[in-house]
Scaffold this active site. Structure first.
Site, PDB file in Angstrom:
ATOM      1  N   ASP A 285       0.830  -1.191   0.000  1.00 27.76           N
ATOM      2  CA  ASP A 285       0.000   0.000   0.000  1.00 27.76           C
ATOM      3  C   ASP A 285       0.873   1.253   0.000  1.00 27.76           C
ATOM      4  OD1 ASP A 285      -2.729   1.228   0.433  1.00 27.76           O
ATOM      5  OD2 ASP A 285      -1.727   1.966   2.243  1.00 27.76           O
TER       6      ASP A 285
ATOM      7  N   GLU B 164       1.158   0.179  -4.782  1.00 29.78           N
ATOM      8  CA  GLU B 164       0.233   1.243  -5.162  1.00 29.78           C
ATOM      9  C   GLU B 164       1.006   2.559  -5.254  1.00 29.78           C
ATOM     10  OE1 GLU B 164      -3.812   3.329  -3.329  1.00 29.78           O
ATOM     11  OE2 GLU B 164      -2.154   2.730  -2.028  1.00 29.78           O
TER      12      GLU B 164
ATOM     13  N   ASP C  66     -10.823   1.340  -3.926  1.00 29.24           N
ATOM     14  CA  ASP C  66     -10.616   2.777  -3.734  1.00 29.24           C
ATOM     15  C   ASP C  66     -11.335   3.640  -4.764  1.00 29.24           C
ATOM     16  OD1 ASP C  66      -9.039   2.678  -1.436  1.00 29.24           O
ATOM     17  OD2 ASP C  66      -7.204   2.342  -2.574  1.00 29.24           O
TER      18      ASP C  66
END
Length: 708
Positions: A246, A274, A346
């Site tokens: 992340d 990400e 998201d």
């Protein structure tokens, strides 16, 4: 003695074959990943719904979107047959570490870390996902069952932060139940304590400021460095096959190189992160692909994500998608390792953007045949979407309310099977063959394995396709999907130079046609290497086809590598003791036939993060930066360009600059600082090279003055 030699060879070959399924954890190109928001998937163990240490965060009515709803690891395990039937070969589950226990909301509403991104203890399993004692039992059971079904397990992982510092547990961090620090009690500097990020194009703020109020971890602190790396190794020990990292744009970039190195040195694994936003229009796009090319960490492909949503949901021209792929393929060295997706936890779901199942099917078909490793968001195959607040977080994290065998479920299964049977999908090149606003025809090729895909997203118009060339051999090809998406047949005649003319045909509205031939390879052919970077002694896996059943040899820059396992499609070797650098890896079959070479970066040694500071650097103008360069591959081998030197460095205390860099443990390195101007011109500091002995473990730092 001859019988003994024969028996030994049989045993060795049997051992190699048994290891193949494990070793291929490093080759994810053939995988189809299914992303699961663990709390929203299935409640397999009601006893963990409202555990005592975090009581009151569960909503049995599933109407409070910020509460836990009961999904857990046991629930995923109970639905493995459904997942396997979908054809996916890997699951990406929510962060599984122990999350904060207190209500984030004031008053009666529930504010819980159901999503998993508010860690309090990286050494334990979250009680809502496992059990009230925070044991590994549920995780171990899921991993064992998934592996039994041929499914890999990817754990979401957030190195950037602990939890929300403005409520709940105030950022508190624990080590297996022992308190370490909180926002107000941090005597050892485990957190950065900086303001929220204001400028998302500022490299310093991105890495050292606070992301959305989450307590920012200081990875350069030796205790935090060891804590995070030990925690990941613990998950590896419990069977995790990979990690989705992340917010890699917000953790310390240089430190993440050492993190990847620790993971790869420990066990076969795959890492992707990400980096939002890594599309070609982003001001830090160059930083994004430099990081992916050099760190060993692949990235989620936000460029293709946005283009897919624009084209399939927003009805923009296919030229946008073609341009995104063409640009990225020119910049990312490992394009087939990019992780592609059009929906995620998201962003609003596709069907919220455009409630059109035909378009969703077309997007799925593209995703599963595009270059890169595809991710399917749970529930898309069930057409699930909630449009409240435009479907944005948290309404995109829907409850998995059905497990039916829909048309989308069938489509995914068919194309997941094609990825396994035809190496053009996993390893092949990419070529656009025909395009207009509504129609996109593209070709994947890996030697004699070929897949040609034609998509017409127009809801009513058909198109006559002429002038189409393909590398498919002469013949007639039926639609691989069997007409599931209104596909048609294709006739091909002989041509030359890889351009065989296809007969004129009409492509129906709302259709996808897939034509393919699994022609194999004329000899050994390499399509993948993983990891792409590592020091002597590291295990590395090559994947491809026609390696043969008998062991041959592997050489790195001409140096023989010890073979750990050998099968027709996968070979694992140990990096030999060669000097650091970027080298070709050559596989030779037992028959003597040589495969194509593939690139590998040999590091000097295992990596340790070191923070460099140079004081009183020369003045810079907009677009000018200070970089670090030196005598090893980790320092760019005296490179003087944006891509080859290390940097740009950061200047919150201008004219002093600093940067965290991962360097070879226990090695004395030579280095200098340079200024690279906006026009590419280079200014070196004067004097002799600086010298630094890298520590053998932990973290390091060095501070020098610019030599005028």
């Amino acid at each position: 003695m001859k019988p003994h030699r024969h028996i030994s060879a049989q045993i060795w070959l049997l051992a190699l074959a048994c290891c193949t399924h494990i070793l291929q954890a490093q080759d994810f190109k053939k995988q189809v990943i299914y992303q699961i928001v663990t709390d929203r998937f299935y409640d397999g163990d009601p006893s963990n719904d409202n555990p005592a240490q975090s009581a009151g965060l569960y909503d049995s009515t599933k109407t409070n979107w910020q509460a836990y709803w009961g999904g857990d690891l046991a629930g995923i395990q109970k639905k493995l047959a459904y997942i396997k039937g979908l054809g996916v070969t890997a699951i990406w589950i929510s962060p599984t570490v122990d999350n904060e226990n207190k209500n984030l909301a004031s008053g009666s509403p529930i504010g819980s870390p159901y999503h998993g991104y508010d860690a309090r203890d990286f050494m334990r399993v979250e009680e809502h996902f496992g059990d009230a004692a925070n044991t590994w039992k549920a995780f171990d059971s899921l991993v064992a069952a998934a592996h039994q079904d041929g499914i890999k397990v990817i754990v979401d992982w957030a190195n950037n932060h602990s939890n929300y510092k403005g409520g709940g547990e105030q950022g508190a961090l624990y080590n297996n139940g022992v308190f370490m620090a909180s926002d107000a009690n941090d005597p050892n500097g485990y957190f950065h304590h900086n303001p929220d990020i204001a400028d998302f194009n500022d490299r310093y703020q991105l890495q050292y400021y606070t992301l959305e109020g989450l307590e920012d971890l200081n990875q350069e602190n030796a205790t935090i460095d060891n804590y995070l790396k030990t925690a990941m190794q613990q998950f590896q020990a419990h069977g995790a096959d990979g990690f989705r990292l992340d917010a890699i744009k917000h953790a310390t970039w240089g430190w993440e190189y050492s993190l990847a190195n620790i993971v790869f040195s420990n066990k076969p694994s795959f890492l992707y992160g990400e980096w939002f936003n890594n599309n070609s229009g982003d001001p830090l796009y160059h930083d994004a692909y430099k990081f992916a090319n050099k760190s060993g960490i692949s990235e989620l492909d936000f460029g293709v994500n946005q283009a897919m949503r624009d084209v399939f949901a927003g009805d923009k021209n296919f030229s946008e998608l073609d341009s995104a792929i063409t640009t990225e393929n020119a910049n990312f060295v490992w394009q087939n390792d990019l992780v592609t997706f059009f929906d995620s936890h998201d962003e609003s779901r596709f069907l919220t953007l455009n409630n059109n199942k035909n378009r969703l099917h077309e997007a799925l078909a593209f995703l599963l045949t595009c270059r890169g490793i595809p991710v399917i968001l749970y529930g898309d195959e069930q057409y699930l979407h909630i449009d409240t607040s435009n479907g944005n977080d948290p309404y995109d994290r829907v409850w998995m309310s059905s497990f039916d065998k829909t048309s989308a479920y069938t489509l995914i299964g068919k194309l997941a099977a094609l990825r396994q049977s035809n190496d053009a999908i996993a390893y092949g090149s990419w070529k656009q063959r025909w395009i207009n606003n509504d129609v996109y025809i593209y070709e994947r090729q890996f030697y004699n394995d070929v897949v040609l895909v034609a998509i017409n997203k127009n809801g009513s118009a058909t198109y006559n396709i002429s002038g189409l060339n393909t590398v498919l051999p002469a013949g007639t090809y039926t639609d691989y999907l069997g007409g599931l998406l209104n596909g048609v047949s294709l006739s091909v005649q002989s041509g030359s130079g890889g351009n065989n003319p296809a007969g004129t045909f009409t492509i129906p509205a709302n259709s996808v046609s897939v034509w393919q031939i699994a022609g194999g390879t004329p000899g050994p052919a390499v399509g993948s290497i993983g990891p792409t970077i590592g020091q002597p002694g590291m295990s590395v896996t090559i994947a491809g086809d026609q390696f043969g059943s008998r062991p041959g040899s592997v050489a790195v820059n001409g140096a023989a590598a010890a073979i750990q396992s050998w099968s027709n499609a996968s070979v694992t070797f140990t990096v030999p003791n060669v000097a650091n650098g970027i080298y070709p890896v050559q596989l030779t079959a037992a028959s003597g036939a040589k495969a194509n070479t593939i690139q590998f970066t040999v590091l000097t040694a295992k990596l340790v993060p070191v923070t460099f500071t140079v004081n009183h650097a020369p003045s810079t103008n907009v677009g000018d930066y200070i970089f670090l360069t030196g005598n090893t591959i980790e320092l760019g081998n005296w490179g003087t360009t944006f891509d080859s030197a290390v940097g740009p460095m950061l200047d919150p205390n201008y004219p002093d600059w600093f940067l965290n860099v991962s360097l070879p443990a226990g090695v004395t390195v030579q280095f200098k600082f340079i200024k690279i101007a906006a026009d590419g011109s280079v200014t070196w500091e004067n004097g002799n090279n600086h010298s630094f002995m890298v520590p053998v473990s932990g973290t390091g730092n060095v501070t020098v003055n610019w030599q005028n």
